[in-house]
Design a protein around this motif. Structure first.
Motif, PDB file in Angstrom:
ATOM      1  N   ARG A   8       0.805  -1.159   0.106  1.00  0.00           N
ATOM      2  CA  ARG A   8      -0.089  -0.020   0.063  1.00  0.00           C
ATOM      3  C   ARG A   8       0.791   1.258  -0.031  1.00  0.00           C
ATOM      4  N   PRO A  11       0.917   6.864   3.325  1.00  0.00           N
ATOM      5  CA  PRO A  11       0.075   7.954   3.180  1.00  0.00           C
ATOM      6  C   PRO A  11       0.724   9.420   3.343  1.00  0.00           C
ATOM      7  N   PHE A  96      -8.952  -0.840  -1.037  1.00  0.00           N
ATOM      8  CA  PHE A  96      -7.454  -0.801  -0.456  1.00  0.00           C
ATOM      9  C   PHE A  96      -6.640  -1.903  -0.417  1.00  0.00           C
ATOM     10  N   ALA A 134     -10.997   3.575   1.988  1.00  0.00           N
ATOM     11  CA  ALA A 134      -9.954   3.885   1.087  1.00  0.00           C
ATOM     12  C   ALA A 134     -10.224   5.133   0.222  1.00  0.00           C
ATOM     13  N   ASP A 137      -7.108   7.009  -0.337  1.00  0.00           N
ATOM     14  CA  ASP A 137      -6.007   5.969  -1.020  1.00  0.00           C
ATOM     15  C   ASP A 137      -5.389   6.741  -2.131  1.00  0.00           C
TER      16      ASP A 137
END
Length: 209
Positions: A8, A11, A96, A134, A137
């Motif tokens: 992932r 962030p 996600f 998400a 995301d």
């Protein structure tokens, strides 16, 4: 899956696209949005109730539901009456945790399904991931941006989980309400849609808002 979790994106404060939970306006307009569309008859009644009071809704059907005959006929009828159809993914998967290929398929196949049932090259402008998950995301946002979307659709009030008092409190200029086509939500919307109109509010689509 730990491997997917590790893949992932990290962030950051940067966002590629806005996440809309309300509109910045003093005009007496609201957007009522309807997700999933599992119950065809309830969907028809919701659409007809909005038409009855001169309102328009934004519908976020799951792609697999879109191509079911009963749902497809009602969705086309709604679109022909000025309603807006937007993207809620093809299988209602949690984006996600998807691979890049799965994410692209979930979003793009839903848009293709809408084009198929409407008989036009239909272009969505808002993406609403399952449960609002998400929405921040960056990977999902970048893909939606590449498709020309305006942003990620969230909500001000979860109408599916609200009582009449909470709905009344949430009725403000620019509010976005979330509903579904369950029996519970139809029983709420049967009262709420006419009540919103009686308060002098116009029900508009997300694009119009």
């Amino acid at each position: 899956d730990p491997q997917r979790a590790a893949a992932r994106p990290t962030p950051t404060a940067e966002r590629f696209m806005p996440v809309y939970s309300k509109a910045n306006t003093e005009e007496k307009i609201v957007a009522i949005t309807v997700d999933d569309c599992f119950q065809a008859e309830n969907l028809r009644q919701i659409v007809d109730k909005a038409i009855e009071v001169g309102g328009k809704l934004t519908i976020f059907p799951i792609g697999k539901n879109t191509i079911q005959k009963q749902q497809s006929e009602i969705l086309k009828y709604a679109w022909e009456n000025g309603f807006e159809l937007e993207n809620h993914t093809y299988t209602h998967n949690g984006l996600f945790a998807c691979s890049n290929e799965e994410l692209a398929e979930e979003v793009y196949k839903q848009q293709l399904a809408l084009s198929h049932i409407l008989g036009v090259e239909y272009h969505c402008h808002f993406l609403r991931p399952r449960g609002g998950d998400a929405r921040g995301d960056q990977r999902m946002q970048m893909y939606a941006k590449q498709l020309g979307y305006y942003g990620i659709a969230h909500w001000s009030v979860d109408g599916s989980k609200s009582n009449d008092k909470q709905l009344a409190k949430g009725l403000k200029p620019g509010a976005i309400f979330l509903f579904h086509t369950t029996n519970n939500d139809w029983s709420i919307l049967e009262r709420f849609i006419p009540w919103v109109a009686q308060q002098g509010y116009q029900m508009v689509t997300l694009n119009e808002m």
